[in-house]
Write a protein that holds these residues in place. Structure first.
Motif, mmCIF file in Angstrom:
data_model
loop_
_atom_site.group_PDB
_atom_site.id
_atom_site.type_symbol
_atom_site.label_atom_id
_atom_site.label_comp_id
_atom_site.label_asym_id
_atom_site.label_seq_id
_atom_site.Cartn_x
_atom_site.Cartn_y
_atom_site.Cartn_z
ATOM 1 N N ALA A 21 0.829 -1.207 0.000
ATOM 2 C CA ALA A 21 0.000 0.000 0.000
ATOM 3 C C ALA A 21 0.863 1.256 0.000
ATOM 4 C CB ALA A 21 -0.938 -0.011 1.204
ATOM 5 N N ALA A 22 1.939 1.252 0.801
ATOM 6 C CA ALA A 22 2.828 2.404 0.841
ATOM 7 C C ALA A 22 3.527 2.607 -0.500
ATOM 8 C CB ALA A 22 3.857 2.238 1.957
ATOM 9 N N GLY A 336 -11.157 -7.768 0.437
ATOM 10 C CA GLY A 336 -10.302 -8.753 1.088
ATOM 11 C C GLY A 336 -10.422 -10.143 0.514
ATOM 12 N N GLY A 337 -11.238 -10.328 -0.524
ATOM 13 C CA GLY A 337 -11.439 -11.646 -1.121
ATOM 14 C C GLY A 337 -10.471 -11.977 -2.232
ATOM 15 N N GLY A 338 -9.517 -11.083 -2.499
ATOM 16 C CA GLY A 338 -8.525 -11.350 -3.533
ATOM 17 C C GLY A 338 -8.867 -10.678 -4.846
ATOM 18 N N PRO A 339 -7.955 -10.735 -5.819
ATOM 19 C CA PRO A 339 -8.201 -10.108 -7.124
ATOM 20 C C PRO A 339 -9.365 -10.754 -7.859
ATOM 21 C CG PRO A 339 -6.216 -11.449 -7.182
ATOM 22 C CD PRO A 339 -6.645 -11.379 -5.749
ATOM 23 N N ASP A 399 -8.545 -11.802 -18.301
ATOM 24 C CA ASP A 399 -8.781 -10.502 -17.694
ATOM 25 C C ASP A 399 -8.941 -10.633 -16.187
ATOM 26 O OD1 ASP A 399 -9.104 -7.949 -19.334
ATOM 27 O OD2 ASP A 399 -10.106 -9.398 -20.629
ATOM 28 N N VAL A 400 -8.181 -9.815 -15.454
ATOM 29 C CA VAL A 400 -8.214 -9.822 -13.995
ATOM 30 C C VAL A 400 -8.102 -8.383 -13.501
ATOM 31 C CG1 VAL A 400 -7.114 -12.096 -13.956
ATOM 32 C CG2 VAL A 400 -5.701 -10.044 -13.705
ATOM 33 N N GLY A 401 -8.055 -8.202 -12.188
ATOM 34 C CA GLY A 401 -7.814 -6.880 -11.621
ATOM 35 C C GLY A 401 -8.228 -6.806 -10.174
ATOM 36 N N VAL A 402 -7.803 -5.759 -9.496
ATOM 37 C CA VAL A 402 -8.159 -5.557 -8.106
ATOM 38 C C VAL A 402 -9.543 -4.903 -8.043
ATOM 39 C CG1 VAL A 402 -7.169 -3.226 -7.821
ATOM 40 C CG2 VAL A 402 -7.217 -4.801 -5.899
ATOM 41 N N GLY A 403 -10.341 -5.223 -7.013
ATOM 42 C CA GLY A 403 -11.667 -4.645 -6.857
ATOM 43 C C GLY A 403 -11.625 -3.310 -6.140
ATOM 44 N N GLU A 417 -5.293 -5.784 1.491
ATOM 45 C CA GLU A 417 -5.009 -7.209 1.288
ATOM 46 C C GLU A 417 -5.220 -7.601 -0.171
ATOM 47 O OE1 GLU A 417 -3.783 -9.367 3.323
ATOM 48 O OE2 GLU A 417 -3.951 -8.404 5.290
ATOM 49 N N ASP A 418 -6.180 -6.948 -0.833
ATOM 50 C CA ASP A 418 -6.395 -7.230 -2.257
ATOM 51 C C ASP A 418 -5.231 -6.723 -3.094
ATOM 52 O OD1 ASP A 418 -8.831 -8.445 -1.740
ATOM 53 O OD2 ASP A 418 -9.979 -6.609 -2.030
ATOM 54 N N LEU A 419 -4.673 -5.569 -2.717
ATOM 55 C CA LEU A 419 -3.486 -5.077 -3.417
ATOM 56 C C LEU A 419 -2.348 -6.091 -3.326
ATOM 57 C CD1 LEU A 419 -3.310 -1.327 -2.308
ATOM 58 C CD2 LEU A 419 -3.995 -2.201 -4.554
#
Length: 432
Positions: A21-22, A336-339, A399-403, A417-419
């Motif tokens: 995150a940082a 928090g459930g993942g990408p 195709d994927v990605g962070v929510g 946590e998703d990051l």
């Protein structure tokens, strides 16, 4: 090739969500525009040992780690020892641009004692989120000799809301006029210098003869939530994926049986149909020039592409707690459930069963969860660079990605946590 300055990992190499995150917050702060994002990515890679190449002229043939910037896009790749004309590629595709506002020519507007800037809407921003924010100007200027430099100001401008006393119905419906209501205030007219704003622009841009300038939010990224698990920031669509790609490329082993690639395109938010967009020739040229260095025949080059994979990583949507009806009834991504693994029957996303299995395996190797995302049948949703790059190159694509919450807002929200999970999955994919 590791990146010892990276805050993404613990000393043992395991991912640290706080560090991820940082690191992302730092990268966003460096990158108010696509031009800045491409340059910052190149600089980090060069600091880690990559060789920066010019977009014109001869390129090295054979093993090495390389990066090239074209305007607001950046592509970096590693050629391992033992690579040859039929070596496949593993590509992490992303984009560097975000919706917002671009400065028009002859930008100074004077009205009713105010000086404003004439801007044009870029892409599809959530317009209300840009009002009453402290905004900067940032972008690229071109000098008389043809060279370019990047510029950014401090807080400069503000798009003002009309007071509720003058519009009692504002909370029942807000539909600003795109020409009259979106022009940011930058000062007052009628002072001792009747040309204040123009003089300021000339002084700020120096000897520039032309410029590509955008409004940029000046509020720094911040951790939120009772447990600090959320990150609020501008431009996470799609710098989350570019940052994950940087981490994955730097973490990739030296001896992969494929060539790992980060391809961060520009102009995704306006259709990608440019020389630096995913529908343009940039990635195809990089791949072709790399294969030519090995003397690849047309058959060998085509075979290598069919054995390759493109992971198209772009931000997606978490279920909004106030609007659950805007989401699919059985596939409901949570923080928090993942990408997200994106699926669409009409090929707005390119994932098929083979791609699903590939991404599931990458997540398993990284020890992170993932969750499916599909649009409800009543909401067509957006698309990504995936279908465009896949159509141009013929590379199998997933195709994927962070929510996120608040996608395309001036300020978006993500679970840290998703990051970290996206970073882990991308690194596992590029490592193979």
């Amino acid at each position: 090739m590791s990146d010892p300055s990276s805050p993404d990992s613990h000393p043992d190499g395991s991912l640290d969500p706080d560090g991820v995150a940082a690191g992302l917050a730092h990268y966003v702060t460096q990158s108010p525009t696509s031009f800045h994002a491409a340059a910052a990515a190149r600089d980090r890679l060069v600091a880690a040992g990559f060789t920066a190449l010019e977009d014109v002229g001869a390129w090295p043939a054979g093993p090495g780690s390389y990066v090239v910037v074209r305007d607001g896009a950046v592509i970096a790749w590693r050629v391992p020892q033992g690579a040859g004309p039929d070596t496949p590629f593993r590509v992490l595709g992303a984009h560097t641009d975000s919706p917002g506002f671009r400065l028009k020519p002859n930008p100074v507007v004077r009205a009713h004692g105010w000086e404003q800037l004439n801007v044009e809407v870029y892409g599809g921003p959530v317009l209300p989120s840009w009002f009453d924010r402290d905004l900067a100007l940032a972008g690229r200027v071109v000098l008389a000799d043809g060279t370019t430099r990047l510029v950014r100001t401090g807080p400069l401008a503000r798009i003002p809301h009309l007071a509720i006393h003058l519009d009692r119905g504002v909370n029942e419906g807000f539909a600003p006029d795109r020409q009259r209501h979106l022009l940011p205030v930058v000062g007052v007219a009628g002072g001792p210098d009747p040309d204040d704003a123009r003089h300021w622009l000339r002084a700020e841009l120096g000897d520039a003869v032309a410029a590509d300038l955008f409004l940029a939010d000046t509020q720094a990224p911040a951790r939120l939530g009772a447990d600090g698990s959320l990150l609020a920031s501008a431009r996470m669509d799609n710098l989350t994926s570019v940052h994950a790609g940087l981490h994955g490329l730097l973490a990739a082993p030296q001896d992969t049986p494929h060539m790992p690639v980060l391809a961060a395109f520009d102009h995704e938010e306006v259709g990608s149909g440019t020389p630096t967009g995913a529908a343009g020739p940039f990635l195809e040229e990089v791949i072709a020039r790399t294969q030519e260095g090995f003397g690849a025949t047309r058959s060998q080059a085509a075979s290598a592409l069919r054995a390759s994979w493109l992971l198209s990583s772009d931000a997606g949507h978490l279920v909004h707690p106030g609007h659950p009806d805007r989401h699919d009834p059985t596939n409901r991504p949570r923080p928090g459930g993942g990408p997200l693994l994106k699926v669409n029957a009409n090929q707005r996303y390119m994932t098929d069963a083979r791609g699903e299995a590939l991404f599931a395996a990458a997540c398993a190797r990284a020890g992170v969860p993932h969750q499916p995302y599909v649009n409800p049948n009543t909401v067509p949703g957006g698309s990504t660079i995936g279908p465009l790059a896949a159509t141009r190159l013929g590379i199998p694509t997933v195709d994927v990605g962070v929510g996120l919450l608040s996608m395309h807002s001036a300020r978006e929200l993500v679970h840290v946590e998703d990051l970290a999970a996206l970073h882990g999955a991308v690194a596992a994919f590029l490592a193979g």
